[in-house]
Design a protein around this motif. Structure first.
Motif, PDB file in Angstrom:
ATOM      1  N   UNK A 144       0.766  -1.167  -0.029  1.00  0.00           N
ATOM      2  CA  UNK A 144      -0.252   0.355   0.153  1.00  0.00           C
ATOM      3  C   UNK A 144       0.658   1.639   0.361  1.00  0.00           C
ATOM      4  N   UNK A 145       0.485   2.329  -0.959  1.00  0.00           N
ATOM      5  CA  UNK A 145       1.615   3.253  -1.016  1.00  0.00           C
ATOM      6  C   UNK A 145       1.457   4.615  -0.269  1.00  0.00           C
ATOM      7  N   UNK A 146       2.002   4.477   1.579  1.00  0.00           N
ATOM      8  CA  UNK A 146       1.493   5.031   2.248  1.00  0.00           C
ATOM      9  C   UNK A 146       2.255   6.335   2.715  1.00  0.00           C
ATOM     10  N   UNK A 147       2.159   7.043   1.414  1.00  0.00           N
ATOM     11  CA  UNK A 147       3.472   8.349   1.047  1.00  0.00           C
ATOM     12  C   UNK A 147       3.444   9.784   2.037  1.00  0.00           C
ATOM     13  N   UNK A 148       2.781   9.279   3.210  1.00  0.00           N
ATOM     14  CA  UNK A 148       2.182  10.054   4.180  1.00  0.00           C
ATOM     15  C   UNK A 148       3.124   9.869   5.037  1.00  0.00           C
ATOM     16  N   UNK A 149       3.732   8.197   5.423  1.00  0.00           N
ATOM     17  CA  UNK A 149       5.032   7.957   6.345  1.00  0.00           C
ATOM     18  C   UNK A 149       6.139   8.177   5.769  1.00  0.00           C
ATOM     19  N   UNK A 150       6.851   8.462   4.985  1.00  0.00           N
ATOM     20  CA  UNK A 150       8.359   8.079   3.664  1.00  0.00           C
ATOM     21  C   UNK A 150       9.034   9.315   4.479  1.00  0.00           C
ATOM     22  N   UNK A 151      10.069   9.216   5.175  1.00  0.00           N
ATOM     23  CA  UNK A 151      11.156  10.392   5.251  1.00  0.00           C
ATOM     24  C   UNK A 151      11.494  11.154   4.632  1.00  0.00           C
ATOM     25  N   UNK A 152      11.555  12.281   4.168  1.00  0.00           N
ATOM     26  CA  UNK A 152      12.148  13.198   3.802  1.00  0.00           C
ATOM     27  C   UNK A 152      12.467  14.262   4.090  1.00  0.00           C
ATOM     28  N   UNK A 153      13.773  14.869   3.788  1.00  0.00           N
ATOM     29  CA  UNK A 153      14.577  16.525   4.166  1.00  0.00           C
ATOM     30  C   UNK A 153      13.767  17.457   4.164  1.00  0.00           C
ATOM     31  N   UNK A 154      13.618  17.801   4.949  1.00  0.00           N
ATOM     32  CA  UNK A 154      13.467  19.535   4.728  1.00  0.00           C
ATOM     33  C   UNK A 154      14.107  20.756   4.735  1.00  0.00           C
ATOM     34  N   UNK A 155      14.510  21.599   4.237  1.00  0.00           N
ATOM     35  CA  UNK A 155      15.268  22.897   4.388  1.00  0.00           C
ATOM     36  C   UNK A 155      14.692  23.588   5.498  1.00  0.00           C
ATOM     37  N   UNK A 156      15.214  23.592   6.614  1.00  0.00           N
ATOM     38  CA  UNK A 156      14.435  24.539   8.029  1.00  0.00           C
ATOM     39  C   UNK A 156      14.568  26.169   7.037  1.00  0.00           C
ATOM     40  N   UNK A 157      15.262  26.301   6.957  1.00  0.00           N
ATOM     41  CA  UNK A 157      14.825  28.175   6.283  1.00  0.00           C
ATOM     42  C   UNK A 157      15.297  27.889   4.793  1.00  0.00           C
ATOM     43  N   UNK A 158      14.260  27.572   4.101  1.00  0.00           N
ATOM     44  CA  UNK A 158      14.636  26.915   2.330  1.00  0.00           C
ATOM     45  C   UNK A 158      15.258  28.207   1.680  1.00  0.00           C
ATOM     46  N   UNK A 159      15.324  29.176   1.914  1.00  0.00           N
ATOM     47  CA  UNK A 159      16.076  29.986   0.802  1.00  0.00           C
ATOM     48  C   UNK A 159      17.937  29.800   1.662  1.00  0.00           C
ATOM     49  N   UNK A 160      18.072  28.820   2.535  1.00  0.00           N
ATOM     50  CA  UNK A 160      19.926  29.002   2.996  1.00  0.00           C
ATOM     51  C   UNK A 160      19.820  27.294   2.513  1.00  0.00           C
ATOM     52  N   UNK A 161      19.061  26.298   1.653  1.00  0.00           N
ATOM     53  CA  UNK A 161      19.062  25.111   0.428  1.00  0.00           C
ATOM     54  C   UNK A 161      19.684  24.029   1.803  1.00  0.00           C
ATOM     55  N   UNK A 162      20.442  22.653   1.396  1.00  0.00           N
ATOM     56  CA  UNK A 162      19.969  22.122   1.631  1.00  0.00           C
ATOM     57  C   UNK A 162      22.035  21.419   2.661  1.00  0.00           C
ATOM     58  N   UNK A 163      21.959  22.852   3.272  1.00  0.00           N
ATOM     59  CA  UNK A 163      23.374  22.674   4.367  1.00  0.00           C
ATOM     60  C   UNK A 163      23.010  21.935   5.293  1.00  0.00           C
ATOM     61  N   UNK A 164      23.601  20.970   6.209  1.00  0.00           N
ATOM     62  CA  UNK A 164      24.084  20.278   7.360  1.00  0.00           C
ATOM     63  C   UNK A 164      22.945  21.088   8.766  1.00  0.00           C
ATOM     64  N   UNK A 165      23.110  22.399   8.803  1.00  0.00           N
ATOM     65  CA  UNK A 165      23.022  22.642   9.994  1.00  0.00           C
ATOM     66  C   UNK A 165      21.066  22.760   9.752  1.00  0.00           C
TER      67      UNK A 165
END
Length: 182
Positions: free
Chosen positions: A119-140
């Motif tokens: 069953x496609x339970x997409x809501x439970x999939x882990x994803x990377x969220x940018x806390x402040x979107x403009x800062x991009x995908x950086x470690x902090x």
């Protein structure tokens, strides 16, 4: 084991045994691109696609939350989005390994990987969220949350999310609607 292609100038597909002819870019003639032709396992385009699809399917079935292939896929997806939207990126799979958990920090439910045969339970999939979107995908600036949490947050700031939540709580109460998510 028979060595089909040893010493031959005409190469044969190791899958279906058809003779291979190199297909030039933009040409309709040939059944093998040069990249398939230079390796030890020669494959026609059809066999190469079949092989790649079965390999990808097998890896997807074996993938679990936090496994090396899962973390590499998360990093690869983030890198592609960073390039597409011209955002900073400096993540590696080991950075994600340090922050991933088994549960969504927002909703508390257990992360699940979508598998094609379940069953496609997409809501439970882990994803990377940018806390402040403009800062991009950086470690902090990243956190791993569920797709549901990331989808809710993607178009609004925390104040807007609270306003929507409070409004619907009030509306449900006025209309006598039971909250079916709990």
């Amino acid at each position: 084991m028979r060595h089909i292609n040893k010493g031959n100038t005409i190469k044969r597909c190791t899958g279906c045994l058809t003779d291979l002819t190199i297909k030039e870019t933009g040409s309709g003639i040939g059944n093998c691109y040069a990249s398939n032709y230079k390796k030890k396992n020669y494959r026609c385009n059809t066999c190469k696609i079949t092989y790649a699809t079965s390999k990808k399917s097998k890896l997807r079935k074996e993938k679990t939350v936090g496994s090396p292939i899962h973390l590499a896929d998360l990093a690869k997806g983030a890198r592609a989005r960073a390039r597409k939207y011209d955002l900073p990126f400096n993540l590696k799979a080991k950075d994600l390994r340090e922050i991933i958990t088994t549960r969504c920090p927002v909703f508390g439910f257990k992360f699940e990987i979508n598998k094609q045969d379940t069953t496609n339970n997409w809501q439970n999939s882990p994803t990377i969220d940018k806390i402040i979107p403009a800062k991009g995908y950086v470690k902090d600036n990243i956190i791993i949350v569920s797709m549901l949490a990331n989808t809710i947050k993607s178009c609004a700031n925390p104040d807007q999310i609270l306003k929507v939540g409070n409004y619907y709580k009030k509306l449900y109460k006025e209309k006598g609607i039971k909250d079916e998510t709990n």
